[in-house]
Design an enzyme around this catalytic site. Structure first.
Site, PDB file in Angstrom:
ATOM      1  CG  HIS A  65      -1.898   1.111   1.261  1.00 24.87           C
ATOM      2  ND1 HIS A  65      -3.122   1.046   0.631  1.00 24.87           N
ATOM      3  CD2 HIS A  65      -1.829   2.332   1.839  1.00 24.87           C
ATOM      4  CE1 HIS A  65      -3.759   2.183   0.829  1.00 24.87           C
ATOM      5  NE2 HIS A  65      -3.006   2.986   1.551  1.00 24.87           N
ATOM      6  CE  LYS A 112      -3.232  10.482  -3.679  1.00 27.00           C
ATOM      7  NZ  LYS A 112      -2.293  10.504  -2.553  1.00 27.00           N
ATOM      8  CD  GLU A 114      -5.154   7.843  -0.392  1.00 28.10           C
ATOM      9  OE1 GLU A 114      -4.024   8.207  -0.730  1.00 28.10           O
ATOM     10  OE2 GLU A 114      -5.655   8.123   0.698  1.00 28.10           O
ATOM     11  CG  HIS A 116     -10.025   3.615   3.528  1.00 24.79           C
ATOM     12  ND1 HIS A 116     -10.564   3.724   4.781  1.00 24.79           N
ATOM     13  CD2 HIS A 116      -8.680   3.625   3.723  1.00 24.79           C
ATOM     14  CE1 HIS A 116      -9.607   3.834   5.684  1.00 24.79           C
ATOM     15  NE2 HIS A 116      -8.453   3.762   5.069  1.00 24.79           N
ATOM     16  NE  ARG A 137      -5.835  12.633   8.221  1.00 27.28           N
ATOM     17  CZ  ARG A 137      -6.801  11.720   8.342  1.00 27.28           C
ATOM     18  NH1 ARG A 137      -8.005  12.111   8.660  1.00 27.28           N
ATOM     19  NH2 ARG A 137      -6.566  10.442   8.150  1.00 27.28           N
ATOM     20  CD  GLU A 338      -2.788   2.787   8.955  1.00 22.82           C
ATOM     21  OE1 GLU A 338      -3.936   2.819   8.483  1.00 22.82           O
ATOM     22  OE2 GLU A 338      -1.874   2.096   8.469  1.00 22.82           O
TER      23      GLU A 338
END
Lengths: 767, 225
Positions: A65, A112, A114, A116, A137, A338
């Site tokens: 990742h 962007k 991403e 999950h 973020r 995290e």
């Protein structure tokens, strides 16, 4: 053997000195996701065994990742195909937290996508919520104010038992986090397919806006500058999220397949993030930040090693200064936690007090945890002892790189040979009408309102268009009429049939969606979701898709600005459909001139731009009516796609369109139905001229097509524009009435279509 | 002189930019008020905007109702200063005791975001520009928007003409008697769940019906001056 403290159960501190003195100490590197040769490489770099804390850092940073170790050799294609001309408006590109595009007037836009995915299977609500939080973020870390989100969701069949757990959980998570942050959700995708049943995809996009001079990059320079950790406290959640969760395949599906990985899922608090956003923006405005990095995957391990290696090279960190939410956390746990809603800033010593005052105003906890040093050491202390002493580049950038074997699977020929040629096609007006309704009410094509009505689309007051429009349109700035358009798309069925062509088609469709609003496409972000890279067939799909997408971007002259790769999306040996989701950003000169979605006013003409071929392989029609997937995807000619986008932008600038909708899943039939349903008005149209049988004319999914509404006075201008650029176009009929009347098809009552289109998702999800 | 209308920002407030824009579109000056302020800077009216103040921790609106800025707001409201609470702002005004009833979880247990038609049923400081009985279209977006009160209170609100807005269709959140908004006995404090500040410009909302609330209060302020 590790001796635990009898009173606390906490293992004794494994210091660098201790590691040097105990080379034979056995370490659980395999359980942390590292391979034998990777562990050996770490020992070689350090010249000793790593400490527990160092091992934790390497294991998360060298995970698939974080390190892109299987994809790196292929992702280079994006750099190789991007020309200086394409980079002209790029202020930051691949490798930064997010790409940044100069849009003129001193404004820049950053966006962007991403994934999950794995957390959202284990715990759908928190997995999806923290997916949104993480991408937001990333955008904040560029110095931008986040202004909108979108999401691409893929789950198992609508009626599969686990879908009733996963989809409502994911939707509530996306909504909960985005709604509480005050970010409008502009739309996205919801796709059902059996291959996603044990491995749903949650891809979140965020877009932010900044003044060019406020651009912030993640680097720690200036020896003596302070490292400030601010935001939420660091806890025991999300430990190893990027390694043991995101970089491994789930076992055989079924009840509880992911439950044991629950502790690796993060827990989100959108209120803390909302406050953090406002706090960061005030810090930027006050000029108090030298460099900034968000804490996402791999937590402090990532932030410290990346900041240090992008700056002067060295950093000292004292873990005793980190504000914790659990007691007795080990250095390894603190470094790989995290926990969400945290940021790490580099601040000059004289600005620390002012920095802390801003944080205090927003009730954000902040602590100086270290400082920038010269040299090549990232040195981390705990209880006064050195527990990490590593060259930061070896953690952040010098991870393993694999050239995984890839091979076109033997089954691909048979898949492509199984075309739709032999499938029965409807011929009578009644059959055609019946199949149009069957498609419109199928889970694949039915209304997504059940999902999107759980998302706030209005907040901040700049949303000019959101779902079901093909593209979201956002006003950038109230003092000008400048705006942006955004769309994300991927037809993974096409990608299975031909990953290269499928990736090109995903770009083409996203570009077309953006173009439907009249916007000019300028940049791409991608989220590449695939199965296990250790399967040569999956690696072949990946290599084909990346190369196809890179070349396609070059043909259109728009750069990939960033994105994300998600591997190991499979259940046991069954991989998901190859799913390279493509997001496209477009620019709108005047949001008041953006073309509305759907049909225009009664009496307006309905035109079809583009040419229709007999291309039913991989179509929604083949899937819904015949449960068939085989053959070759539609042809993709990006020059033709670019011409269509040009006609839309030029036509929009001249106010030639009162409505538009691109043709994609379900072809012309579905586009007509959606225009009628979304605009609550009928139309009377003929099928486009040509040799095609009615089924092909209605259900073919040929690319580069758009259905537009044209006010009577604008038809001559549109015809002239089309002739000038060689754009094929046909007038099909007129908007009006309460019936969708297609020549050769039994008439369809719009009110009944509205009900059929709306009822499908609630009928299952509210049951 | 231009009227000055305060717009409060709590940590977690989201629609403050929208409320301030609506105030400006109506022709007034928007004055930012911070949750720690104890002085209202002499504003003529206050809007308590939507969002998730203090993360909706404890109970939506409960913490904000006890924040420093709400002390002077409650005092001023009791003296007749117009106050408008939208969504979370409505919840805050209920929690602060300025309005009766409470807002609880939607009956479907889901967040609902859609355009909705409301009937204007009372002439108040914030609705004087509308005909009583007219309908407006504004967005509803909330997870805890179901207005509840005991039957006696509901009867009293209806009897005193204090139901300001009612959903023109069955309330999607299950609000009792389809009530979307209510007011104080003097008709100067109004709270509603739907969002008039998101309906001030057809570009970004369902239309401009919502602007009427903000122009209404300006009319009252000017008349009073």
């Amino acid at each position: 053997m590790t001796v635990q403290d009898q009173a606390t159960g906490i293992p004794p501190l494994d210091t660098v000195a201790n590691a040097a003195a105990t080379p034979e100490h056995e370490q659980p590197y395999a359980a942390l996701g590292l391979r034998d040769e990777e562990y050996a490489r770490i020992r070689e770099i350090l010249g000793r065994r790593p400490t527990d804390a160092e091992l934790a850092m390497y294991s998360v940073m060298w995970s698939e990742h974080c390190s892109y170790k299987s994809s790196k050799v292929h992702l280079r294609r994006f750099g190789e195909t991007t020309t200086d001309e394409m980079r002209r408006h790029l202020l930051a590109g691949i490798g930064e937290n997010a790409g940044v595009i100069d849009v003129g007037d001193g404004w820049a836009v950053t966006f962007k996508i991403e994934s999950h995915n794995h957390p959202s299977y284990v715990e759908p609500h928190q997995g999806a919520a923290t997916g949104v939080g993480g991408i937001v973020r990333d955008i904040m870390a560029m110095g931008a104010r986040p202004v909108a989100v979108m999401d691409g969701l893929r789950v198992g069949p609508l009626d599969a038992p686990d879908t009733a757990r996963v989809l409502p959980g994911v939707v509530s998570g996306v909504g909960f986090y985005g709604n509480c942050l005050g970010l409008p959700n502009l739309g996205g995708e919801v796709v059902f397919d059996p291959t996603y049943a044990g491995n749903p995809l949650v891809n979140a996009l965020c877009v932010g806006v900044l003044r060019v001079e406020d651009l912030h990059l993640a680097f720690a320079s200036g020896v003596g500058n302070k490292i400030v950790l601010f935001g939420a406290r660091t806890g025991l959640d999300g430990i190893g999220g990027v390694s043991v969760l995101a970089s491994e395949t789930f076992g055989e599906g079924g009840e509880g397949a992911g439950r044991r990985k629950l502790p690796s899922v993060q827990v989100g608090d959108p209120f803390a993030e909302k406050v953090l956003i406002e706090c960061c923006l005030e810090l930027y405005r006050a000029g108090l930040v030298v460099g900034i990095q968000d804490l996402g995957g791999a937590g402090l391990s990532c932030a410290t090693s990346e900041l240090a290696s992008a700056g002067d090279g060295g950093m000292e960190i004292d873990l005793d200064q980190v504000h914790l939410r659990a007691t007795g956390m080990t250095p390894a746990e603190i470094l790989s936690s995290e926990s969400q809603e945290r940021m790490c800033a580099v601040v000059t010593p004289e600005n620390v007090d002012a920095f802390m005052a801003v944080c205090e105003r927003w009730d954000v906890t902040a602590r100086v945890i270290g400082e920038v040093t010269d040299g090549e050491h990232l040195r981390i202390r705990s209880a006064g002892e050195v527990v990490v002493d590593v060259p930061p580049r070896t953690v952040a950038h010098d991870g393993p790189v694999y050239s995984r074997p890839y091979a076109r699977p033997d089954s691909q020929d048979a898949l492509q040979a199984s075309t739709t040629a032999g499938l029965a096609r409807p011929g009578t007006p009644a059959e055609l009408a019946e199949q149009i309704v069957a498609l419109a009410s199928s889970p694949q094509l039915a209304s997504r309102a059940w999902v999107t009505e759980q998302y706030d689309r209005y907040v901040r007051g700049n949303t000019a268009a959101a779902t079901p429009a093909d593209a979201g349109v956002l006003r950038l700035d109230e003092s000008s009429d400048r705006g942006i358009a955004l769309a994300i798309d991927c037809n993974a069925r096409f990608c299975l049939l031909d990953p290269r062509e499928g990736a090109r088609l995903a770009l083409a469709e996203s570009v077309r969606n953006v173009a439907s609003s009249g916007a000019r496409p300028v940049a791409v972000s991608d989220c590449l979701n695939f199965g296990s890279p250790e399967d040569p067939a999956v690696m072949w799909q990946f290599a084909e898709a990346v190369d196809g997408l890179a070349q396609a971007c070059a043909e259109l002259g728009i750069p990939v600005t960033g994105g994300n790769v998600s591997f190991y999306n499979q259940t046991a040996t069954t991989a998901i459909l190859p799913t390279p989701v493509v997001g496209v950003l477009g620019l709108v000169d005047d949001v008041h001139r953006a073309v509305p979605h759907g049909f225009g006013a009664p009496g307006d003409a309905v035109w079809l731009l583009g040419e229709t071929a007999d291309e039913l392989d991989g179509s929604a029609w083949a899937g819904v009516v015949h449960d068939h997937l085989g053959g070759r995807p539609p042809r993709c000619d990006l020059a033709v796609e670019a011409r269509l986008a040009g006609v839309m932008a030029d036509g929009a600038a001249r106010d030639l369109f009162s409505g538009a909708h691109d043709l994609s899943d379900g072809g012309l039939a579905q586009a007509l139905v959606e225009c009628a349903v979304d605009s609550r008005i009928g139309a009377a149209v003929t099928l486009p001229p040509g040799e095609l049988d009615p089924a092909a004319a209605l259900f073919s999914e040929s690319a580069a097509r758009m259905l537009v509404s044209v006010p009577a006075g604008a038809e001559a201008d549109l015809a002239r524009l089309c002739v000038e650029v060689g754009q094929p176009a046909a007038r099909l009929g007129e908007v009006g009435g309460d019936v969708l009347a297609i020549a050769g098809v039994d008439p369809l009552d719009v009110a009944e279509l509205v009900i059929a289109h709306a009822a499908t998702l609630p009928s299952v999800l509210d049951a | 002189m231009t009227a000055r209308i305060g717009v409060i920002t709590f940590p977690g407030t989201l629609d403050d930019v929208d409320a301030a824009r609506a105030v400006r579109y109506a022709g007034a000056e928007a004055v930012s008020l911070w949750h720690r302020d104890t002085d209202l800077q002499g504003v003529d009216a206050v809007v308590v905007p939507g969002g998730f103040s203090y993360g909706d921790y404890l109970r939506a609106g409960a913490i904000a109702a006890r924040s420093p800025v709400m002390g002077p707001v409650v005092d001023a409201a009791r003296r007749g200063m117009p106050v408008l609470g939208i969504c979370n702002g409505f919840q805050i005004l209920c929690e602060a005791g300025l309005l009766p009833g409470a807002l609880v979880r939607n009956t479907g247990l889901r967040f609902i975001c859609r355009e909705i038609r409301l009937r204007v049923e009372a002439d108040t400081a914030w609705t004087s520009g509308f005909e009583v009985g007219s309908a407006i279209t504004v967005p509803l977006k909330s997870g805890e928007g179901r207005f509840v009160a005991d039957a006696e209170t509901l009867d009293r609100l209806e009897g005193e003409g204090r139901v300001v807005f009612r959903y023109a269709e069955p309330a999607p959140n299950g609000a009792l008697r389809d009530i979307a908004g209510v007011c104080s006995t003097d008709g100067r404090v109004v709270g509603l769940m739907p969002h008039p500040e998101h309906a001030i410009d057809p570009l970004t909302g369902p239309g401009a019906d919502g602007l009427g609330l903000f122009t209404s209060v300006l009319g009252r302020l000017t008349a009073a001056a």
